[in-house]
Design a protein around this motif. Structure first.
Motif, PDB file in Angstrom:
ATOM      1  N   GLY A  94     -89.904 -11.566  29.396  1.00 46.03           N
ATOM      2  CA  GLY A  94     -89.013 -10.444  29.111  1.00 46.03           C
ATOM      3  C   GLY A  94     -89.470  -9.103  29.647  1.00 46.03           C
ATOM      4  O   GLY A  94     -88.649  -8.223  29.913  1.00 46.03           O
ATOM      5  N   ALA A  95     -90.774  -8.902  29.801  1.00 44.42           N
ATOM      6  CA  ALA A  95     -91.313  -7.640  30.328  1.00 44.42           C
ATOM      7  C   ALA A  95     -92.585  -7.958  31.097  1.00 44.42           C
ATOM      8  O   ALA A  95     -93.402  -8.773  30.651  1.00 44.42           O
ATOM      9  N   ALA A 107     -94.080  -1.179  35.778  1.00 46.62           N
ATOM     10  CA  ALA A 107     -93.634  -2.016  34.662  1.00 46.62           C
ATOM     11  C   ALA A 107     -92.138  -2.262  34.776  1.00 46.62           C
ATOM     12  O   ALA A 107     -91.392  -1.382  35.203  1.00 46.62           O
ATOM     13  N   SER A 108     -91.689  -3.455  34.360  1.00 49.70           N
ATOM     14  CA  SER A 108     -90.270  -3.762  34.521  1.00 49.70           C
ATOM     15  C   SER A 108     -89.775  -4.781  33.503  1.00 49.70           C
ATOM     16  O   SER A 108     -90.539  -5.615  32.998  1.00 49.70           O
ATOM     17  N   THR A 109     -88.470  -4.703  33.228  1.00 56.19           N
ATOM     18  CA  THR A 109     -87.741  -5.766  32.538  1.00 56.19           C
ATOM     19  C   THR A 109     -86.661  -6.337  33.448  1.00 56.19           C
ATOM     20  O   THR A 109     -85.861  -7.154  32.997  1.00 56.19           O
ATOM     21  N   GLY A 110     -86.593  -5.895  34.698  1.00 51.81           N
ATOM     22  CA  GLY A 110     -85.559  -6.373  35.609  1.00 51.81           C
ATOM     23  C   GLY A 110     -85.724  -5.886  37.039  1.00 51.81           C
ATOM     24  O   GLY A 110     -86.174  -6.628  37.914  1.00 51.81           O
ATOM     25  N   VAL A 135     -95.113  13.316  38.194  1.00 53.20           N
ATOM     26  CA  VAL A 135     -93.763  12.770  38.311  1.00 53.20           C
ATOM     27  C   VAL A 135     -93.836  11.278  38.025  1.00 53.20           C
ATOM     28  O   VAL A 135     -94.831  10.620  38.326  1.00 53.20           O
ATOM     29  N   ARG A 136     -92.792  10.766  37.403  1.00 53.31           N
ATOM     30  CA  ARG A 136     -92.669   9.326  37.217  1.00 53.31           C
ATOM     31  C   ARG A 136     -91.210   8.952  37.373  1.00 53.31           C
ATOM     32  O   ARG A 136     -90.310   9.749  37.088  1.00 53.31           O
ATOM     33  N   LEU A 137     -90.968   7.730  37.825  1.00 51.19           N
ATOM     34  CA  LEU A 137     -89.628   7.266  38.179  1.00 51.19           C
ATOM     35  C   LEU A 137     -89.167   6.167  37.246  1.00 51.19           C
ATOM     36  O   LEU A 137     -89.963   5.334  36.794  1.00 51.19           O
ATOM     37  N   ILE A 138     -87.867   6.175  36.960  1.00 46.28           N
ATOM     38  CA  ILE A 138     -87.245   5.157  36.112  1.00 46.28           C
ATOM     39  C   ILE A 138     -86.051   4.572  36.860  1.00 46.28           C
ATOM     40  O   ILE A 138     -85.189   5.321  37.341  1.00 46.28           O
ATOM     41  N   LEU A 139     -86.000   3.264  36.969  1.00 47.02           N
ATOM     42  CA  LEU A 139     -84.835   2.555  37.515  1.00 47.02           C
ATOM     43  C   LEU A 139     -84.055   1.933  36.364  1.00 47.02           C
ATOM     44  O   LEU A 139     -84.642   1.422  35.412  1.00 47.02           O
ATOM     45  N   LYS A 157     -81.207  -2.935  32.385  1.00 45.48           N
ATOM     46  CA  LYS A 157     -82.637  -3.236  32.409  1.00 45.48           C
ATOM     47  C   LYS A 157     -83.376  -2.180  33.220  1.00 45.48           C
ATOM     48  O   LYS A 157     -82.829  -1.592  34.159  1.00 45.48           O
ATOM     49  N   LYS A 158     -84.646  -1.949  32.845  1.00 46.26           N
ATOM     50  CA  LYS A 158     -85.374  -0.800  33.371  1.00 46.26           C
ATOM     51  C   LYS A 158     -86.652  -1.205  34.109  1.00 46.26           C
ATOM     52  O   LYS A 158     -87.214  -2.270  33.873  1.00 46.26           O
TER      53      LYS A 158
END
Length: 342
Positions: free
Chosen positions: A229-230, A255-258, A318-322, A328-329
């Motif tokens: 899941g992560a 780090a990711s869930t997708g 700076v940090r990025l979020i998808l 899902k992030k």
């Protein structure tokens, strides 16, 4: 272009895992089989309190990282009302047989399953380490783990009932577990990004990772199945123990869930962060300022796969979020502007 997340092979990793050796239901071999079948190349076997290497599981397609999860409650007796502290420790070298912060009298017998403890369990002759739930005591744990050659993660802060005044006093760990899939199935918010920002804004230079914290009490297919899941993606030249842990310790991860990042770089000429990624619905770049930068697919009538954002000296980091179409992030680590703004 300054490469922040280079174009190298990416290896999918679960850095938080429990087996029958402690309180999980799968054997180490079953964990390897299951995770490999879902595209993973790396698993850190973080059974509670016992540092047990699994070199027999490593081969050309899979790396078993030698690890453990250590913790303590704020007081005795143990209670669900207590705050707790859990640290994930991963040996940076495959030959490391140190067993930091362990205690044969108090913690050795707490979690493990005597029927499954293997002969290569590291039970050295070092003095018992007595843990204390305080900033000073926990910082001694972190320091001892680092001095013994371990990468240290602060695990699941919200599940642990810890708050700002607790975690801001901790010093020296390498990463925050920004997502914990297992605790999300218990109803705890899996996304601890707000804790990460608290720490970054407070001056802590740490990375972030994600893990399942799987125990596998339920079968695959169940809505409460706690694997896959992560995860943490490790960007490294090759799938080899020391190469993987070097990339981990240097922050070549996300780090990711997708969704997946494909590249992150800084262009000194345009003074922009350039990011490439899987097709997504939106991407954000945050920093230590109230200056939010974003790009949305709805403005282009199709999924987006890249973005360019201005970076400024006063960003601090700076940090990025998808976020993909399913919500899902993926989270990049924080990049501190003095690493790339010269």
């Amino acid at each position: 272009m300054i490469d922040l997340l280079p174009r190298l092979p990416q290896y999918k990793a679960n850095l938080h895992c429990h087996t029958v050796i402690s309180d999980g239901k799968w054997t180490p071999e079953q964990v390897k089989e299951g995770y490999k079948s879902h595209g993973y190349s790396v698993v850190a076997y973080t059974d509670h309190e016992l540092f047990i290497p699994h070199p027999e599981l490593t081969d050309s397609t899979f790396v078993a990282l030698h690890a453990t999860e250590v913790g303590l409650d704020e007081k005795e007796p143990k209670s669900n009302h207590n705050r707790v502290l859990h640290l994930g420790l991963i040996a940076l070298d495959p030959d490391n047989r140190n067993n930091p912060v362990w205690n044969r009298q108090k913690y050795y017998a707490t979690y493990f399953n005597r029927d499954y403890v293997p002969q290569n369990c590291v039970l050295d002759s070092s003095p018992d380490f007595w843990r204390e739930y305080s900033h000073e005591g926990i910082n001694k744990m972190i320091k001892a783990a680092k001095e013994n050659g371990f990468y240290v993660t602060y695990n699941h802060p919200e599940w642990s009932l810890e708050s700002y005044n607790d975690y801001m006093g901790y010093e020296g760990f390498d990463a925050l577990e920004i997502m914990n899939y297992g605790s999300s199935l218990d109803g705890t918010d899996a996304d601890d990004a707000y804790v990460y920002d608290h720490m970054l804004k407070g001056g802590k230079r740490i990375f972030c990772n994600a893990g399942d914290d799987n125990h596998n009490p339920r079968p695959e297919g169940s809505s409460r199945f706690d694997s896959y899941g992560a995860w943490t993606m490790i960007v490294a030249e090759k799938l080899e123990y020391r190469t993987v842990t070097k990339a981990l310790s240097e922050g070549f991860t996300y780090a990711s869930t997708g969704p997946s990042f494909r590249y992150i770089g800084y262009d000194p000429e345009t003074k922009k962060i350039h990011v490439e990624f899987d097709p997504c619905d939106r991407v954000f770049m945050l920093g230590n300022v109230r200056r939010y930068r974003s790009k949305f697919a709805c403005d282009y009538d199709e999924p987006i796969t890249s973005a360019d954002f201005d970076a400024f000296p006063d960003d601090g980091y700076v940090r990025l979020i998808l976020i993909d179409k399913d919500g899902k992030k993926a989270f990049s680590r924080a990049y501190f502007v003095d690493e790339f703004l010269k």
